[in-house]
Design an enzyme around this catalytic site. Structure first.
Site, PDB file in Angstrom:
ATOM      1  CB  THR A   1      -0.302   5.443   6.474  1.00 47.56           C
ATOM      2  OG1 THR A   1       0.641   4.839   7.372  1.00 47.56           O
ATOM      3  CG2 THR A   1      -0.903   4.370   5.573  1.00 47.56           C
ATOM      4  CB  ALA A   2       0.131   9.941   9.108  1.00 51.22           C
TER       5      ALA A   2
ATOM      6  CG  HIS B   1      -0.179   0.037   2.535  1.00 50.93           C
ATOM      7  ND1 HIS B   1       0.391   1.188   3.051  1.00 50.93           N
ATOM      8  CD2 HIS B   1       0.080  -0.938   3.433  1.00 50.93           C
ATOM      9  CE1 HIS B   1       0.961   0.917   4.213  1.00 50.93           C
ATOM     10  NE2 HIS B   1       0.804  -0.370   4.460  1.00 50.93           N
ATOM     11  N   GLY B   2       0.261   2.373  -0.383  1.00 52.65           N
ATOM     12  CA  GLY B   2       0.942   3.659  -0.332  1.00 52.65           C
ATOM     13  C   GLY B   2       1.194   4.113   1.098  1.00 52.65           C
TER      14      GLY B   2
ATOM     15  CD  GLU C   1       1.777  -5.899   8.189  1.00 52.57           C
ATOM     16  OE1 GLU C   1       2.069  -7.114   8.152  1.00 52.57           O
ATOM     17  OE2 GLU C   1       2.421  -5.014   7.609  1.00 52.57           O
TER      18      GLU C   1
ATOM     19  CG  ASN D   1       3.624   3.439   6.300  1.00 52.35           C
ATOM     20  OD1 ASN D   1       2.930   3.497   5.287  1.00 52.35           O
ATOM     21  ND2 ASN D   1       3.680   2.340   7.041  1.00 52.35           N
TER      22      ASN D   1
END
Length: 219
Positions: free
Chosen positions: A17-18, A14-15, A87, A20
Protein backbone atom coordinates in the site's frame (compact mmCIF):
# COMPACT_ATOMS: atom_id res chain seq x y z
CA UNK A 1 -7.06 -44.50 17.96
CA UNK A 2 -7.00 -42.05 15.05
CA UNK A 3 -5.44 -38.62 15.28
CA UNK A 4 -6.47 -35.50 13.32
CA UNK A 5 -4.43 -34.91 10.19
CA UNK A 6 -2.39 -31.71 10.07
CA UNK A 7 -3.75 -28.62 8.39
CA UNK A 8 -1.43 -27.06 5.82
CA UNK A 9 -1.47 -23.27 6.01
CA UNK A 10 -0.32 -20.66 3.52
CA UNK A 11 0.07 -17.46 5.53
CA UNK A 12 0.22 -14.49 3.16
CA UNK A 13 0.79 -10.83 3.84
CA UNK A 14 -1.27 -8.38 1.80
CA UNK A 15 0.26 -6.57 -1.16
CA UNK A 16 1.89 -3.17 -0.89
CA UNK A 17 0.00 0.00 0.00
CA UNK A 18 1.05 3.64 -0.25
CA UNK A 19 1.28 3.70 3.54
CA UNK A 20 3.74 0.78 3.54
CA UNK A 21 6.00 2.86 1.32
CA UNK A 22 5.63 5.87 3.64
CA UNK A 23 6.22 3.71 6.77
CA UNK A 24 2.85 4.99 8.02
CA UNK A 25 1.02 2.87 10.60
CA UNK A 26 -2.17 1.38 9.17
CA UNK A 27 -3.54 -0.77 11.98
CA UNK A 28 -7.31 -0.99 11.59
CA UNK A 29 -7.50 1.89 9.09
CA UNK A 30 -8.77 0.56 5.76
CA UNK A 31 -6.05 1.38 3.23
CA UNK A 32 -6.27 -0.18 -0.28
CA UNK A 33 -3.47 -1.66 -2.34
CA UNK A 34 -1.41 0.66 -4.52
CA UNK A 35 -0.47 -0.19 -8.13
CA UNK A 36 2.53 -2.24 -7.01
CA UNK A 37 0.36 -4.08 -4.50
CA UNK A 38 -2.14 -5.02 -7.18
CA UNK A 39 0.68 -6.37 -9.37
CA UNK A 40 2.02 -8.32 -6.40
CA UNK A 41 -1.43 -9.83 -5.83
CA UNK A 42 -1.63 -10.95 -9.46
CA UNK A 43 1.82 -12.54 -9.30
CA UNK A 44 0.87 -14.27 -6.06
CA UNK A 45 -2.27 -15.63 -7.69
CA UNK A 46 -0.29 -16.95 -10.67
CA UNK A 47 2.29 -18.58 -8.39
CA UNK A 48 -0.39 -20.42 -6.40
CA UNK A 49 -2.82 -21.19 -9.24
CA UNK A 50 -2.07 -24.93 -8.99
CA UNK A 51 -2.00 -25.07 -5.18
CA UNK A 52 -4.61 -27.55 -3.84
CA UNK A 53 -6.36 -25.02 -1.61
CA UNK A 54 -9.65 -25.86 0.10
CA UNK A 55 -10.43 -22.40 1.50
CA UNK A 56 -9.19 -18.81 1.36
CA UNK A 57 -9.64 -16.71 4.49
CA UNK A 58 -8.81 -13.02 4.72
CA UNK A 59 -8.78 -10.11 7.09
CA UNK A 60 -11.79 -7.95 6.31
CA UNK A 61 -9.56 -4.90 5.70
CA UNK A 62 -9.40 -4.07 2.00
CA UNK A 63 -5.63 -4.40 1.52
CA UNK A 64 -5.81 -8.05 2.61
CA UNK A 65 -9.18 -8.73 1.02
CA UNK A 66 -8.03 -7.40 -2.37
CA UNK A 67 -4.96 -9.64 -2.22
CA UNK A 68 -7.09 -12.64 -1.25
CA UNK A 69 -9.60 -11.92 -4.03
CA UNK A 70 -6.87 -12.14 -6.66
CA UNK A 71 -5.70 -15.48 -5.23
CA UNK A 72 -9.19 -16.93 -4.79
CA UNK A 73 -10.22 -15.90 -8.29
CA UNK A 74 -7.31 -17.80 -9.81
CA UNK A 75 -8.41 -21.07 -8.18
CA UNK A 76 -12.19 -20.63 -8.22
CA UNK A 77 -12.83 -20.22 -4.49
CA UNK A 78 -14.70 -17.54 -2.54
CA UNK A 79 -12.96 -15.29 -0.03
CA UNK A 80 -14.18 -15.67 3.55
CA UNK A 81 -13.63 -12.40 5.46
CA UNK A 82 -12.58 -12.84 9.10
CA UNK A 83 -12.21 -9.74 11.36
CA UNK A 84 -10.07 -11.80 13.76
CA UNK A 85 -7.27 -11.73 11.15
CA UNK A 86 -7.01 -7.94 11.25
CA UNK A 87 -3.75 -6.16 11.94
CA UNK A 88 -3.00 -5.00 15.47
CA UNK A 89 -5.04 -1.95 16.47
CA UNK A 90 -2.62 0.92 17.07
CA UNK A 91 -5.03 3.56 18.36
CA UNK A 92 -3.57 7.05 18.16
CA UNK A 93 -0.47 5.76 16.31
CA UNK A 94 -2.56 4.97 13.25
CA UNK A 95 -2.06 7.29 10.29
CA UNK A 96 1.35 8.46 11.55
CA UNK A 97 4.84 7.58 10.34
CA UNK A 98 7.52 6.02 12.53
CA UNK A 99 9.30 9.37 12.76
CA UNK A 100 6.13 11.25 13.70
CA UNK A 101 5.42 8.77 16.49
CA UNK A 102 8.96 9.06 17.84
CA UNK A 103 8.77 12.87 17.75
CA UNK A 104 5.35 13.16 19.38
CA UNK A 105 5.48 10.31 21.91
CA UNK A 106 9.15 9.36 22.47
CA UNK A 107 8.49 7.34 25.64
CA UNK A 108 5.67 5.39 24.00
CA UNK A 109 7.74 4.89 20.86
CA UNK A 110 10.53 3.38 22.94
CA UNK A 111 8.16 0.91 24.63
CA UNK A 112 6.76 0.00 21.20
CA UNK A 113 10.19 -0.54 19.63
CA UNK A 114 11.34 -2.57 22.64
CA UNK A 115 8.30 -4.82 22.18
CA UNK A 116 6.88 -4.25 25.63
CA UNK A 117 4.11 -6.89 25.61
CA UNK A 118 1.89 -4.84 27.92
CA UNK A 119 2.23 -1.52 26.08
CA UNK A 120 -1.05 -0.40 24.55
CA UNK A 121 -1.33 2.81 22.48
CA UNK A 122 -4.44 4.75 23.47
CA UNK A 123 -7.36 3.10 21.69
CA UNK A 124 -5.24 0.17 20.52
CA UNK A 125 -4.17 -3.33 21.52
CA UNK A 126 -1.24 -4.60 23.54
CA UNK A 127 1.04 -7.19 21.96
CA UNK A 128 -0.26 -9.72 24.46
CA UNK A 129 -3.93 -9.25 23.56
CA UNK A 130 -3.17 -9.01 19.84
CA UNK A 131 -1.19 -12.26 19.87
CA UNK A 132 -3.93 -14.06 21.79
CA UNK A 133 -6.56 -12.86 19.32
CA UNK A 134 -4.58 -13.90 16.24
CA UNK A 135 -3.53 -17.33 17.48
CA UNK A 136 -7.01 -18.19 18.73
CA UNK A 137 -8.52 -17.24 15.37
CA UNK A 138 -5.89 -19.10 13.33
CA UNK A 139 -6.26 -22.22 15.49
CA UNK A 140 -10.04 -22.14 15.04
CA UNK A 141 -9.74 -21.95 11.25
CA UNK A 142 -7.02 -24.59 11.08
CA UNK A 143 -8.94 -27.01 13.28
CA UNK A 144 -11.97 -26.70 10.99
CA UNK A 145 -9.83 -27.84 8.03
CA UNK A 146 -7.85 -30.78 9.43
CA UNK A 147 -6.20 -32.67 6.58
CA UNK A 148 -6.72 -29.79 4.15
CA UNK A 149 -4.79 -26.77 2.85
CA UNK A 150 -5.99 -23.23 3.56
CA UNK A 151 -4.74 -19.73 2.89
CA UNK A 152 -4.79 -17.01 5.54
CA UNK A 153 -4.31 -13.60 3.90
CA UNK A 154 -3.60 -11.01 6.53
CA UNK A 155 -1.02 -8.49 7.76
CA UNK A 156 2.60 -8.25 8.84
CA UNK A 157 1.74 -8.28 12.52
CA UNK A 158 -0.48 -11.34 12.09
CA UNK A 159 2.28 -13.22 10.28
CA UNK A 160 4.73 -12.21 12.98
CA UNK A 161 2.45 -13.82 15.59
CA UNK A 162 2.17 -17.02 13.54
CA UNK A 163 5.95 -17.23 13.11
CA UNK A 164 6.49 -16.80 16.84
CA UNK A 165 3.87 -19.42 17.66
CA UNK A 166 5.43 -21.90 15.22
CA UNK A 167 9.03 -21.35 16.36
CA UNK A 168 8.32 -20.70 20.06
CA UNK A 169 9.97 -17.27 19.92
CA UNK A 170 9.05 -14.95 22.78
CA UNK A 171 6.91 -11.88 22.06
CA UNK A 172 9.65 -9.64 23.44
CA UNK A 173 12.38 -11.03 21.16
CA UNK A 174 13.49 -8.75 18.29
CA UNK A 175 12.31 -9.82 14.86
CA UNK A 176 15.00 -11.28 12.58
CA UNK A 177 12.69 -12.76 9.90
CA UNK A 178 11.11 -11.08 6.88
CA UNK A 179 7.48 -9.97 6.57
CA UNK A 180 7.46 -8.99 2.91
CA UNK A 181 4.31 -7.86 1.13
CA UNK A 182 2.63 -10.72 -0.81
CA UNK A 183 5.16 -13.27 0.48
CA UNK A 184 4.22 -16.94 0.79
CA UNK A 185 4.80 -18.53 4.19
CA UNK A 186 4.01 -22.16 5.01
CA UNK A 187 3.03 -23.74 8.32
CA UNK A 188 1.41 -26.90 9.65
CA UNK A 189 -1.16 -27.02 12.42
CA UNK A 190 -1.89 -30.03 14.63
CA UNK A 191 -3.56 -30.29 18.05
CA UNK A 192 -0.07 -29.61 19.48
CA UNK A 193 0.10 -26.21 17.75
CA UNK A 194 1.85 -24.63 14.77
CA UNK A 195 5.05 -25.79 13.04
CA UNK A 196 7.11 -23.80 10.53
CA UNK A 197 7.59 -25.37 7.09
CA UNK A 198 8.90 -22.49 4.97
CA UNK A 199 9.09 -18.72 5.27
CA UNK A 200 9.37 -15.57 3.16
CA UNK A 201 9.07 -17.06 -0.32
CA UNK A 202 9.16 -14.04 -2.66
CA UNK A 203 10.51 -15.67 -5.82
CA UNK A 204 7.27 -14.82 -7.62
CA UNK A 205 7.74 -11.12 -6.89
CA UNK A 206 11.27 -10.58 -8.22
CA UNK A 207 11.79 -6.82 -7.68
CA UNK A 208 8.35 -6.11 -6.18
CA UNK A 209 8.94 -7.30 -2.58
CA UNK A 210 8.89 -4.81 0.30
CA UNK A 211 9.42 -5.23 4.04
CA UNK A 212 9.21 -1.74 5.49
CA UNK A 213 10.12 -3.10 8.93
CA UNK A 214 13.45 -4.55 7.79
CA UNK A 215 15.41 -1.79 9.56
CA UNK A 216 14.37 -3.16 12.94
CA UNK A 217 11.15 -1.25 13.55
CA UNK A 218 8.55 -3.34 15.31
CA UNK A 219 4.80 -3.67 15.23
Amino acid sequence: MSFPQPTRILAIRHGETAWNVDTRIQGHLDIPLNDTGRRQAQRLAAALADEPLHAVYSSDLSRAHQTATALAGAIGLPVRAVPGLRERAFGHFEGRTFREIEAQWPDQAQRWRQRDPDFCPAGGESLTSFYARVIEQAQTLATAHAGQTIALVAHGGVLDCLYRAATRVDLKAPRTWELANASINRLLHTPEGFTLVGWADTQHLQDLALDEFADGATR
